[in-house]
Write a protein that holds these residues in place. Structure first.
Motif, PDB file in Angstrom:
ATOM      1  N   LEU A 235      39.123  32.990  47.508  1.00 32.57           N
ATOM      2  CA  LEU A 235      38.831  34.408  47.697  1.00 32.57           C
ATOM      3  C   LEU A 235      40.147  34.986  48.191  1.00 32.57           C
ATOM      4  O   LEU A 235      40.545  34.743  49.335  1.00 32.57           O
ATOM      5  CB  LEU A 235      37.716  34.581  48.744  1.00 32.57           C
ATOM      6  CG  LEU A 235      37.041  35.953  48.854  1.00 32.57           C
ATOM      7  CD1 LEU A 235      35.857  35.873  49.812  1.00 32.57           C
ATOM      8  CD2 LEU A 235      37.979  37.069  49.285  1.00 32.57           C
ATOM      9  N   TYR A 236      40.858  35.685  47.335  1.00 32.96           N
ATOM     10  CA  TYR A 236      42.168  36.183  47.715  1.00 32.96           C
ATOM     11  C   TYR A 236      42.202  37.704  47.600  1.00 32.96           C
ATOM     12  O   TYR A 236      42.479  38.271  46.539  1.00 32.96           O
ATOM     13  CB  TYR A 236      43.259  35.534  46.871  1.00 32.96           C
ATOM     14  CG  TYR A 236      44.600  35.787  47.486  1.00 32.96           C
ATOM     15  CD1 TYR A 236      44.842  35.368  48.803  1.00 32.96           C
ATOM     16  CD2 TYR A 236      45.588  36.461  46.816  1.00 32.96           C
ATOM     17  CE1 TYR A 236      46.046  35.628  49.412  1.00 32.96           C
ATOM     18  CE2 TYR A 236      46.799  36.712  47.417  1.00 32.96           C
ATOM     19  CZ  TYR A 236      47.020  36.295  48.714  1.00 32.96           C
ATOM     20  OH  TYR A 236      48.204  36.562  49.314  1.00 32.96           O
ATOM     21  N   TYR A 237      41.882  38.320  48.709  1.00 35.17           N
ATOM     22  CA  TYR A 237      41.741  39.772  48.764  1.00 35.17           C
ATOM     23  C   TYR A 237      43.066  40.453  48.466  1.00 35.17           C
ATOM     24  O   TYR A 237      44.060  40.221  49.161  1.00 35.17           O
ATOM     25  CB  TYR A 237      41.263  40.159  50.164  1.00 35.17           C
ATOM     26  CG  TYR A 237      40.870  41.599  50.311  1.00 35.17           C
ATOM     27  CD1 TYR A 237      39.551  41.993  50.125  1.00 35.17           C
ATOM     28  CD2 TYR A 237      41.803  42.563  50.660  1.00 35.17           C
ATOM     29  CE1 TYR A 237      39.176  43.317  50.283  1.00 35.17           C
ATOM     30  CE2 TYR A 237      41.437  43.889  50.816  1.00 35.17           C
ATOM     31  CZ  TYR A 237      40.129  44.261  50.628  1.00 35.17           C
ATOM     32  OH  TYR A 237      39.748  45.572  50.791  1.00 35.17           O
ATOM     33  N   ASP A 238      43.061  41.335  47.473  1.00 36.95           N
ATOM     34  CA  ASP A 238      44.302  41.991  47.067  1.00 36.95           C
ATOM     35  C   ASP A 238      43.969  43.229  46.239  1.00 36.95           C
ATOM     36  O   ASP A 238      42.995  43.248  45.485  1.00 36.95           O
ATOM     37  CB  ASP A 238      45.128  41.014  46.221  1.00 36.95           C
ATOM     38  CG  ASP A 238      46.455  41.593  45.821  1.00 36.95           C
ATOM     39  OD1 ASP A 238      47.425  41.412  46.563  1.00 36.95           O
ATOM     40  OD2 ASP A 238      46.510  42.258  44.770  1.00 36.95           O
ATOM     41  N   ASN A 239      44.804  44.274  46.375  1.00 32.26           N
ATOM     42  CA  ASN A 239      44.556  45.502  45.616  1.00 32.26           C
ATOM     43  C   ASN A 239      44.743  45.313  44.112  1.00 32.26           C
ATOM     44  O   ASN A 239      44.230  46.108  43.318  1.00 32.26           O
ATOM     45  CB  ASN A 239      45.483  46.615  46.094  1.00 32.26           C
ATOM     46  CG  ASN A 239      45.051  47.178  47.438  1.00 32.26           C
ATOM     47  OD1 ASN A 239      43.868  47.138  47.783  1.00 32.26           O
ATOM     48  ND2 ASN A 239      46.006  47.705  48.193  1.00 32.26           N
ATOM     49  N   GLY A 240      45.487  44.299  43.723  1.00 31.00           N
ATOM     50  CA  GLY A 240      45.764  44.119  42.303  1.00 31.00           C
ATOM     51  C   GLY A 240      44.504  43.907  41.484  1.00 31.00           C
ATOM     52  O   GLY A 240      44.395  44.394  40.357  1.00 31.00           O
ATOM     53  N   GLN A 241      43.532  43.193  42.048  1.00 24.91           N
ATOM     54  CA  GLN A 241      42.348  42.840  41.265  1.00 24.91           C
ATOM     55  C   GLN A 241      41.497  44.081  40.927  1.00 24.91           C
ATOM     56  O   GLN A 241      41.179  44.303  39.757  1.00 24.91           O
ATOM     57  CB  GLN A 241      41.570  41.733  41.968  1.00 24.91           C
ATOM     58  CG  GLN A 241      42.529  40.578  42.329  1.00 24.91           C
ATOM     59  CD  GLN A 241      41.841  39.266  42.620  1.00 24.91           C
ATOM     60  OE1 GLN A 241      40.914  38.866  41.924  1.00 24.91           O
ATOM     61  NE2 GLN A 241      42.293  38.578  43.656  1.00 24.91           N
ATOM     62  N   PRO A 242      41.161  44.927  41.901  1.00 24.45           N
ATOM     63  CA  PRO A 242      40.460  46.159  41.506  1.00 24.45           C
ATOM     64  C   PRO A 242      41.317  47.104  40.656  1.00 24.45           C
ATOM     65  O   PRO A 242      40.766  47.803  39.784  1.00 24.45           O
ATOM     66  CB  PRO A 242      40.088  46.817  42.846  1.00 24.45           C
ATOM     67  CG  PRO A 242      40.825  46.066  43.903  1.00 24.45           C
ATOM     68  CD  PRO A 242      41.166  44.726  43.355  1.00 24.45           C
TER      69      PRO A 242
END
Lengths: 413, 413
Positions: A235-242
């Motif tokens: 689970l790698y929270y990052d703005n890139g995915q959205p």
């Protein structure tokens, strides 16, 4: 608002927040710009008046009368709750200590507590930060429900330009669950006042000075994310995915994210005001963090979630979309993440945090103290905006979650 | 809208306007920016979507239901009127030839014609250019009527920083009538695509690239205007004068121009949508040209003027404010100005153009084809937005005025 609100102690800083952008013209050191917007007291003004700093696009509410948010029996500012240190204080005092700008509690659909502080007001639109992601997650689910998207397909199926990039081979569901194999470029490589974390998006918007290597727009931002590991493993929270997902939504529908939000959520909910997004030079929305809206309109979104998608006299979000979120994500991956401290035993799904406790908490969360908390079990919705500076993991993450649980338990009785 | 609207020929350019900012991302040459926004086809998109290019501040409409704009017996797209060359054409054809984006006619308070073209729509907010000045003129009159301003006092009486500057010693009434003794700095000294006329305000906003000598904000813009001649001797149309007046209004009231517009006009009129202003880095509105609003909301302003200030069930603008405008300004000075061609025998007062003919025309005018025309004698209001590139005096000034008169005479019967 009850009289308590006006008798609270103002937040004290070396620079009085009342002087920020005050006067015609404001004093040079009181102006908000790229060198100070992320620090108090300038941060508050920046979050409450974001359209004055960057280009924006509106999320049209339509022409209908605002949907009702009736008032009910009240909570009180003196209601004892846990403050940031865990000691019991009055609710109003807790809000002051937690850097809250606006706070609202609904119980069984009625507003039982509502406060506006530090220059925030009911009609002003506060930056919601990463709560923007949760709006995107819901609309993605709605489009999938209509058959317009296949969440098991990869991003590059829809956006050929993403072939060969780190996220192109991730499925839409992996992007929704922050499970694409990427790393944040620039993390720890720039000693900025923001610690460089997600600096890229602020450079795209012009909120931080651009460097030669800065991405030019949100498309570029997505394509530059370096790959790391395999999809699905973390689970790698990052703005890139959205942001990658937003690109897919635009391409598939031929519509902007602002138009989709207007059509699928703001118009059906009959919000009180338009929302708006910060945009880059191509007109692309900062979909992972740029949505500004009123507190009451955030509460309306919470009520819609609490009602299994039913609000304002109609089924706005299909039940299946919310059932999928409530079922939750991978608990083992969540337990390893930095979010487990605030949500022990929880999970992450479609940009929502699930508590999996007796309160059935569903939460949308954004930096600086933006939160939406829904407890279907307690019939409670809590919405708040804040201006707590600093990085994740933030020391207020646990106190915010504890406060939500306490209020829900109090009202559940 | 009648079906005619959809059968009209689209505007043709070498670059199809449908491609401007289309796609995710848009093609580089189709993006709107400092090098092309003032040219077709990019100009249209820029005027219809101004918030995507520059920071803005909203003019809040309040929470009330929009005021009624009932429909009435219709004018037709085939109604014969004069086109730009003076030959008779159908109204729809005239609108196409005159680069009109949206056009509305009201007779006795009822909408008898309404068209949206070139991607414009009822809910979109179009740049009104110098119509912004007329809104400022009305609110200035209202504040003077409340005793908050003395129009015979000089600007420096209210804003001491203006002492020694070209406009500091001008009275507020002289600023309202474009009669301060100033010249435009930079006029003809910069071979920009805009011909440099009023380049300063676009540099302040970042719509044109900044030069080292560019003003930093609207306050600076005001202070840098060089003096020329004596106050009162000429009608010298320039953005500096309303920008100086806006500074006075902010200082005296302690409120922004956007807040004043919301309180004095947009909320009482119960507009359909918020308006918004482009702003500089200090948050100061581009008061002389930066107001964007819907066509219907511009028409509501016209109806309020037609009704001697009465609209939406209440007296919004005191009658005396409009009586002062209708009495007009100095006809001799107007006759010497570049505006006399479109308004022979006319005058200029408080940022309105008066026809002084049998139609009693009162008009607010902005570059690129923005117009509000009110004929109390014919019970007619005409509002339109356009995207006609080029400088003043523009070849469409006379055709627009002629078209307004023809429609008013037709409906007066």
């Amino acid at each position: 608002m009850s009289p308590q609100a006006t008798t609270m102690q103002p937040h004290t800083d070396a620079v009085p927040e009342e002087q920020v952008m005050a006067g015609f013209p404001p004093a040079p050191e009181m102006r908000v710009g790229p060198t100070n917007w992320f620090k108090l007291p300038w941060l508050r003004w920046s979050l409450i008046h974001r359209s004055l700093s960057v280009p924006t696009v509106d999320v049209w509410r339509g022409n209908a009368e605002p949907s009702a948010l009736p008032s009910g029996a009240a909570l009180y500012g003196a209601t004892m709750v846990s403050g940031p240190e865990g000691t019991k204080v009055g609710l109003d005092q807790a809000l002051a200590q937690l850097e809250i700008d606006a706070f609202m509690v609904l119980h069984r659909g009625k507003v039982v507590f509502e406060r506006y502080l530090h220059g925030m007001a009911p009609h002003l639109r506060h930056g919601s930060a990463s709560i923007s992601k949760s709006y995107l997650g819901i609309v993605t689910g709605m489009l999938a429900g209509e058959g317009k998207l296949d969440l098991t397909a990869t991003a590059e199926t829809y956006v050929p330009e993403m072939r060969g990039s780190a996220m192109g081979s991730a499925t839409l569901q992996q992007l929704l669950d922050m499970r694409a194999g990427i790393v944040r470029p620039g993390l720890d490589d720039r000693p900025s006042a923001l610690g460089a974390q997600d600096g890229g998006v602020f450079e795209v918007l012009g909120l931080l000075p651009r460097r030669p290597e800065s991405p030019g727009d949100f498309y570029d931002f997505v394509l530059r994310k370096p790959a790391a590991g395999r999809h699905g493993e973390r689970l790698y929270y990052d703005n890139g995915q959205p942001e990658a997902l937003a690109w897919v939504l635009r391409r598939v529908t031929g519509r902007s994210i602002a138009e989709l939000m207007s059509t699928y959520l703001f118009q059906p909910m009959s919000t009180e005001r338009d929302g708006f997004y910060s945009v880059d030079k191509t007109g692309a929305e900062f979909s992972s963090g740029g949505l500004s809206l009123t507190l009451r309109d955030l509460a309306r979104f919470g009520e819609t979630i609490r009602g299994n998608g039913f609000f304002n006299g109609r089924q706005i979000i299909p039940e299946a979309v919310l059932a999928d979120i409530r079922a939750g994500g991978d608990k083992a991956l969540f337990a390893e993440s930095r979010f487990a401290a605030a949500y022990p035993g929880g999970s992450y799904r479609n940009y929502f945090y699930l508590s999996h406790d007796h309160l059935q908490g569903i939460s949308a969360q954004g930096r600086y103290g933006q939160r939406l908390y829904v407890s279907p079990a307690a019939d409670v919705v809590i919405a708040h905006f804040g201006a707590a500076p600093g990085q994740s993991p933030h020391p207020f993450e646990v106190p915010y979650a504890r406060l939500h649980r306490e209020i829900a338990e109090l009202l559940m009785g």
